[in-house]
Design an enzyme around this catalytic site. Sequence first.
Site, PDB file in Angstrom:
ATOM      1  N   GLU A   1      73.345  48.247  47.902  1.00 22.90           N
ATOM      2  CA  GLU A   1      73.307  49.470  47.077  1.00 22.90           C
ATOM      3  C   GLU A   1      72.470  50.598  47.674  1.00 22.90           C
ATOM      4  O   GLU A   1      72.987  51.725  47.721  1.00 22.90           O
ATOM      5  CB  GLU A   1      72.841  49.125  45.657  1.00 22.90           C
ATOM      6  CG  GLU A   1      73.025  50.341  44.743  1.00 22.90           C
ATOM      7  CD  GLU A   1      72.625  50.054  43.316  1.00 22.90           C
ATOM      8  OE1 GLU A   1      72.965  50.880  42.465  1.00 22.90           O
ATOM      9  OE2 GLU A   1      71.976  49.046  43.049  1.00 22.90           O
TER      10      GLU A   1
ATOM     11  N   HIS B   1      81.626  46.337  39.919  1.00 22.63           N
ATOM     12  CA  HIS B   1      82.430  47.184  40.792  1.00 22.63           C
ATOM     13  C   HIS B   1      83.661  46.447  41.319  1.00 22.63           C
ATOM     14  O   HIS B   1      84.732  47.047  41.491  1.00 22.63           O
ATOM     15  CB  HIS B   1      81.575  47.720  41.943  1.00 22.63           C
ATOM     16  CG  HIS B   1      80.589  48.774  41.515  1.00 22.63           C
ATOM     17  ND1 HIS B   1      79.328  48.479  41.065  1.00 22.63           N
ATOM     18  CD2 HIS B   1      80.695  50.130  41.458  1.00 22.63           C
ATOM     19  CE1 HIS B   1      78.692  49.599  40.751  1.00 22.63           C
ATOM     20  NE2 HIS B   1      79.498  50.620  40.985  1.00 22.63           N
TER      21      HIS B   1
END
Length: 694
Positions: A351, A243
């Site tokens: 996450e 990411h």
Amino acid sequence: MSSVVDSMVLLFDRPNEPIITPKGDKGAIFQLTESFVPPEYVNNGVELNNRFGDDATERIPLKELAEYPKFPNASQLPSDADFSLFLPRHQIMATEVIDTFMNVPENELQDLLSTFVYARANLNPQLFNYCYTVALMHRPDTKNVPIQNFAETFPAKFMDSKVFAKAREAAAVIPENVPRIPITIPRDYTATDLEEEHRLAYWREDIGVNLHHWHWHLVYPFTATQRSIVAKDRRGELFFYMHQQMIARYNGERLNNALRRVQKFSNWREPIPEAYYPKLDSLTSSRGWPPRQANMTWRDLKRPVDLLDITIDQMEKWRTAIEEAISTGTVIKSDGTTASLDIDTLGNMLEASILSPNIELYGSIHNNGHSFSAYMHDPEHRYLESFGVIADEATTMRDPFFYRWHAWIDDVFQRHKESRAVRPYTRSQLENPGVQVTSVAVETDGGQTNVLNTFWMMSDVDLSRGLDFSDRGPVYARFTHLNHRPFKYVIKVNNTGSARACTVRIFIAPKFDERNLAWNLSDQRKMCIEMDRFMQPLNAGENTITRLSTQSSLTIPFEQTFRDLSPQSGGDPKRTNLAEFNYCGCGWPQHMLVPKGTEAGASYQLFVMLSNIDFDRVEQPKSASGLSCVEAFSFCGLKDRLYPDKRSMGFPFDRPSSTATTLETFILPNMGLQDITIRLQNVTETNPRNPPTQ
């Protein structure tokens, strides 16, 4: 009779059509008994199935199961609802189905096929597709079942909804054996240039980019009862790095389009000025994906239907707990003990995956952030609205707000990298004694040196596998995407010692910031995008290393991104082992390797480092075997093996330098730096791989 593997492939076909109808290009039919008939066809399903079977080219018998799955949770999701892994209720459903698939005894393929068919008949098509794909990838006995291109089975997640009426017309009017003219998707269909964020639509809405994100999350699920499905080597760190690199690439594209870097979303109570109107329709729910208007805000979520009951206050408490963990360098586990914080643990906390050390204390910030963003238009389910595109792994990267949210996520990781717990690299960790890089360059086909050329290309994707309730035969949509001319790196090295190996690490970064000023290294390091990483033997004395752009360790070839898996016996060496091919569908698309640049030419810097293999090498388990296809290990790791680089992901730019203030002052003898130009050739060419048309 087809093999069980061939029969399993058919379960991807036309996912919104009931299982009683013919499947595949040859019109095969599963021979259903009353046990397999979908609930809505309980009265006449077997009769209809038999009627379809009269014209079928193949009838596939099914084994009756001693006990049929119950799916008490998963069966509650209506067949016409959209599915999202970010929703707690849907996570419970997915875990239930994956467990069922994984618990069928190994090599009992007839039982497994019947279980799959039963689930396909009785579950929501999107839920089934996700769980089915995860199971195929993680069961030892189904790794050779080819996973279909998601853009072909669920095309509505990737392209303008106007396409599908035209596609069904083409399928109905033009005979199957006659080449059909592709339906052209306009490059600008979600907004106009009055919206400055639309300048990045070519990147955010790229089919390959979104397929990459979808496939990555298939390889790295964040929840499953079988811990081994989630607990892959350095999973949390890979969540960070993949990411982070996407944000770095996106910021580079913004500079190329005269926009400043994306602003992180740190004040969770402020209005969001970015609007997004996706222009997508869900073929599952027969509804358009809801848009987000400008200046909407996060609001507390109270949606019992999704098991979402969460406040912004709670999110802020979780944020405070994570900030405290970073400041102290310590995490508090759920049993009250403590452990040192590292990047892998932080990734699992943010996450959050089931590997989080303390889900109660650190919560699920990343996933709930997606849910808050996806439900701003209906946070209490008052209007019976579904979620926006940012809550779907296959569509989330289309939304400009995805990057603002992940800019904040990345900032949390960067704060850890800048904390006292992570020390800057010493010279001995960076250097490679006896290795001297004398020159680095890129050479483009055609003879240009240190100039990379990009252009636009039109490529076709077949929609027929996802065109439910229409006639057969390929129907192509033609979309325009960025591409680049092939090039190679030429690196000249003087090895003053004996023959040895090293790791070649290649990055590029914009030379100037949005104000056209030279960077401080503290900022530029976050703009460095990895282009390649590979092991290289060095002879004593002078060496010339040549590396093609198509060999990049983070990309997969066009054929693996937009793959048509129907001609599996076509002799392509990349397809000889489907387990490898399925896994190797994970990777950054090769056509998006190079930033767009500008027509005038954007100034970039090429950085090359030859690092010490003694600090890089990873000893793989003896049972681990290599893959024959192109492996995009930089973002996706290696199948059933350890991540093949002992260094921190992003090395040497993953943390601040204690001495260098600019990239130029960072350079050591085993590194090279070269100014290059990326120039957009504003032309559009047709992909030579496109199938013949009328």
